[in-house]
Scaffold this motif. Structure first.
Motif, PDB file in Angstrom:
ATOM      1  N   ALA A  11       3.328  -1.869 -10.796  1.00  0.00           N
ATOM      2  CA  ALA A  11       1.957  -1.460 -10.461  1.00  0.00           C
ATOM      3  C   ALA A  11       1.411  -2.333  -9.336  1.00  0.00           C
ATOM      4  CB  ALA A  11       1.063  -1.540 -11.688  1.00  0.00           C
ATOM      5  N   ARG A  12       1.664  -3.628  -9.400  1.00  0.00           N
ATOM      6  CA  ARG A  12       1.203  -4.530  -8.338  1.00  0.00           C
ATOM      7  C   ARG A  12       1.865  -4.174  -7.013  1.00  0.00           C
ATOM      8  NH1 ARG A  12       1.942  -9.767 -11.630  1.00  0.00           N
ATOM      9  NH2 ARG A  12       0.097  -9.702 -12.934  1.00  0.00           N
ATOM     10  N   GLY A  13       3.142  -3.870  -7.087  1.00  0.00           N
ATOM     11  CA  GLY A  13       3.857  -3.486  -5.862  1.00  0.00           C
ATOM     12  C   GLY A  13       3.292  -2.217  -5.252  1.00  0.00           C
ATOM     13  N   ALA A  14       2.955  -1.257  -6.108  1.00  0.00           N
ATOM     14  CA  ALA A  14       2.377  -0.008  -5.624  1.00  0.00           C
ATOM     15  C   ALA A  14       1.004  -0.251  -5.012  1.00  0.00           C
ATOM     16  CB  ALA A  14       2.272   1.000  -6.763  1.00  0.00           C
ATOM     17  N   ILE A  15       0.232  -1.122  -5.631  1.00  0.00           N
ATOM     18  CA  ILE A  15      -1.095  -1.452  -5.098  1.00  0.00           C
ATOM     19  C   ILE A  15      -0.962  -2.156  -3.752  1.00  0.00           C
ATOM     20  CG2 ILE A  15      -3.141  -2.892  -5.456  1.00  0.00           C
ATOM     21  CD1 ILE A  15      -2.817  -2.267  -8.478  1.00  0.00           C
ATOM     22  N   GLN A  18      -0.045   0.336  -1.123  1.00  0.00           N
ATOM     23  CA  GLN A  18      -1.200   1.152  -0.747  1.00  0.00           C
ATOM     24  C   GLN A  18      -2.162   0.360   0.142  1.00  0.00           C
ATOM     25  OE1 GLN A  18      -3.437   2.676  -4.062  1.00  0.00           O
ATOM     26  NE2 GLN A  18      -4.472   4.212  -2.813  1.00  0.00           N
ATOM     27  N   ILE A  19      -2.389  -0.886  -0.193  1.00  0.00           N
ATOM     28  CA  ILE A  19      -3.262  -1.733   0.625  1.00  0.00           C
ATOM     29  C   ILE A  19      -2.658  -1.911   2.014  1.00  0.00           C
ATOM     30  CG2 ILE A  19      -4.150  -4.089   0.922  1.00  0.00           C
ATOM     31  CD1 ILE A  19      -4.495  -4.148  -2.162  1.00  0.00           C
ATOM     32  N   ASP A  20      -1.364  -2.179   2.085  1.00  0.00           N
ATOM     33  CA  ASP A  20      -0.688  -2.335   3.372  1.00  0.00           C
ATOM     34  C   ASP A  20      -0.834  -1.082   4.230  1.00  0.00           C
ATOM     35  OD1 ASP A  20       0.135  -4.874   2.691  1.00  0.00           O
ATOM     36  OD2 ASP A  20       2.208  -4.292   2.238  1.00  0.00           O
ATOM     37  N   GLU A  21      -0.607   0.072   3.621  1.00  0.00           N
ATOM     38  CA  GLU A  21      -0.714   1.327   4.368  1.00  0.00           C
ATOM     39  C   GLU A  21      -2.131   1.565   4.866  1.00  0.00           C
ATOM     40  OE1 GLU A  21       0.797   4.228   1.653  1.00  0.00           O
ATOM     41  OE2 GLU A  21       2.888   3.628   1.958  1.00  0.00           O
ATOM     42  N   ASN A  22      -3.121   1.268   4.022  1.00  0.00           N
ATOM     43  CA  ASN A  22      -4.517   1.450   4.424  1.00  0.00           C
ATOM     44  C   ASN A  22      -4.898   0.502   5.561  1.00  0.00           C
ATOM     45  OD1 ASN A  22      -5.008   3.513   2.601  1.00  0.00           O
ATOM     46  ND2 ASN A  22      -5.761   2.141   1.016  1.00  0.00           N
TER      47      ASN A  22
END
Length: 59
Positions: A11-15, A18-22
């Motif tokens: 879950a942390r990796g997915a977050i 997502q933050i990196d992409e944003n």
């Protein structure tokens, strides 16, 4: 026990992903924006001042 550790880590990796992409998307948008005319004018004034200072210092 190992399976429970993967859940939060995943879950942390997915977050983070997502933050990196944003952040990349927002940064890319900023890169494509035009520089405001007022800012260009200020840069021109600074360049003129610096070139004037360089001429005075060389004489």
């Amino acid at each position: 026990m190992a399976a429970s550790k993967q859940g939060p880590g995943t879950a942390r990796g997915a977050i983070r992903t997502q933050i990196d992409e944003n952040l990349k998307r927002v940064y890319q948008e900023v890169l494509t924006e035009e520089v405001p005319d007022r800012f260009k004018d200020l840069l021109d004034q600074l360049k003129a001042r610096e070139s004037g200072d360089a001429k005075e210092g060389g004489q």
